[in-house]
Design a protein around this motif. Structure first.
Motif, PDB file in Angstrom:
ATOM      1  N   ARG A 179      -0.049  -0.590 -12.248  1.00  0.00           N
ATOM      2  CA  ARG A 179       0.019  -1.688 -11.143  1.00  0.00           C
ATOM      3  C   ARG A 179      -1.068  -2.797 -11.372  1.00  0.00           C
ATOM      4  O   ARG A 179      -0.758  -3.780 -11.861  1.00  0.00           O
ATOM      5  N   TRP A 231      -2.318  -8.840  -2.552  1.00  0.00           N
ATOM      6  CA  TRP A 231      -1.458  -8.109  -3.602  1.00  0.00           C
ATOM      7  C   TRP A 231      -0.713  -9.447  -4.172  1.00  0.00           C
ATOM      8  O   TRP A 231      -0.161 -10.144  -3.617  1.00  0.00           O
ATOM      9  N   ILE A 277       6.893   2.435 -11.927  1.00  0.00           N
ATOM     10  CA  ILE A 277       5.404   2.226 -11.918  1.00  0.00           C
ATOM     11  C   ILE A 277       4.436   3.453 -11.536  1.00  0.00           C
ATOM     12  O   ILE A 277       4.941   4.452 -10.872  1.00  0.00           O
ATOM     13  N   THR A 296       0.738   4.507 -10.893  1.00  0.00           N
ATOM     14  CA  THR A 296      -0.511   3.911 -10.238  1.00  0.00           C
ATOM     15  C   THR A 296      -1.407   4.770  -9.611  1.00  0.00           C
ATOM     16  O   THR A 296      -1.046   5.565  -8.484  1.00  0.00           O
ATOM     17  N   HIS A 307       4.144  -2.867  -1.931  1.00  0.00           N
ATOM     18  CA  HIS A 307       5.445  -2.599  -2.774  1.00  0.00           C
ATOM     19  C   HIS A 307       6.562  -3.296  -2.197  1.00  0.00           C
ATOM     20  O   HIS A 307       7.262  -3.755  -2.959  1.00  0.00           O
ATOM     21  N   ILE A 326       8.228   4.020  -7.773  1.00  0.00           N
ATOM     22  CA  ILE A 326       6.934   3.710  -7.640  1.00  0.00           C
ATOM     23  C   ILE A 326       6.211   5.064  -7.322  1.00  0.00           C
ATOM     24  O   ILE A 326       6.337   5.757  -6.306  1.00  0.00           O
ATOM     25  N   TYR A 331       2.557   7.114  -7.185  1.00  0.00           N
ATOM     26  CA  TYR A 331       1.218   6.755  -6.949  1.00  0.00           C
ATOM     27  C   TYR A 331       0.327   7.921  -6.736  1.00  0.00           C
ATOM     28  O   TYR A 331       1.095   9.131  -5.905  1.00  0.00           O
TER      29      TYR A 331
END
Length: 187
Positions: A9, A27, A49, A51, A70, A87, A89
């Protein structure tokens, strides 16, 4: 068969910061990155993603704030009728020595499990050595972009004559990487 692509990201999709990206206002997408994701989706890629978000573990922001960042990405993709499929993370700080913080394989393990696929050959786009190392744990195709920390990563790897650099495709940014991958997808 699903055609995945894994993106880091910060520094790949959005501007990175040594002080961490802590708010939706901080962001900020990199030039061309939103369009690159759109083109990848339209070329048949399922975009995910992976990250590291150690700002969570450091107490710099909470999961609601991360979700808002996000959501900002999702809102930017919405007019194009595309989106990010997932996503993943890591919320830990480096001191936690967890199994999900890149270069560890944990985030990629989760992605492979969710889609029940091997990640061998799946493009993984990052701007740091740890991104590429994580990708290689699953035999991903490593792609280094020069945005974010990428130019510095490339310089260091060239000085150290790292083998990983010979395995990586290197592009100026996500848009250029998307050009390459979309052209390849048409072959």
């Amino acid at each position: 068969m699903i055609k995945l692509i894994i993106l880091d990201r910060d520094g790949v999709i959005n501007q990175d910061s040594n002080a961490y990206v802590k708010t939706p206002e901080e962001w900020v997408p990199l030039p061309g990155s939103i369009n690159a994701i759109v083109r990848l989706c339209r070329a048949g890629y399922t975009v995910v993603i992976a990250t590291n978000q150690s700002g969570l573990g450091r107490g710099l922001f909470d999961t609601n704030t991360l979700d808002a960042m996000h959501s900002k990405l999702a809102d930017l993709l919405l007019p194009f009728n595309v989106g990010v499929a997932g996503i993943f993370y890591c919320p830990h700080s480096p001191e936690d020595q967890c199994g999900c913080r890149k270069p560890a394989s944990g985030l990629l393990d989760q992605i492979a499990k969710k889609w029940a696929v091997s990640l061998a050959g799946v493009p993984l786009v990052g701007d740091s050595l740890r991104d590429l190392q994580a990708g290689l744990t699953h035999q991903c195709m490593p792609i280094l972009v020069r945005t974010g920390k990428g130019a510095e990563t490339e310089k260091i790897l060239r000085q150290q004559e790292e083998v990983i650099l010979r395995q990586a495709n290197i592009f100026d940014d996500l848009a250029q990487a998307a050009d390459y991958l979309c052209a390849r997808a048409r072959l």
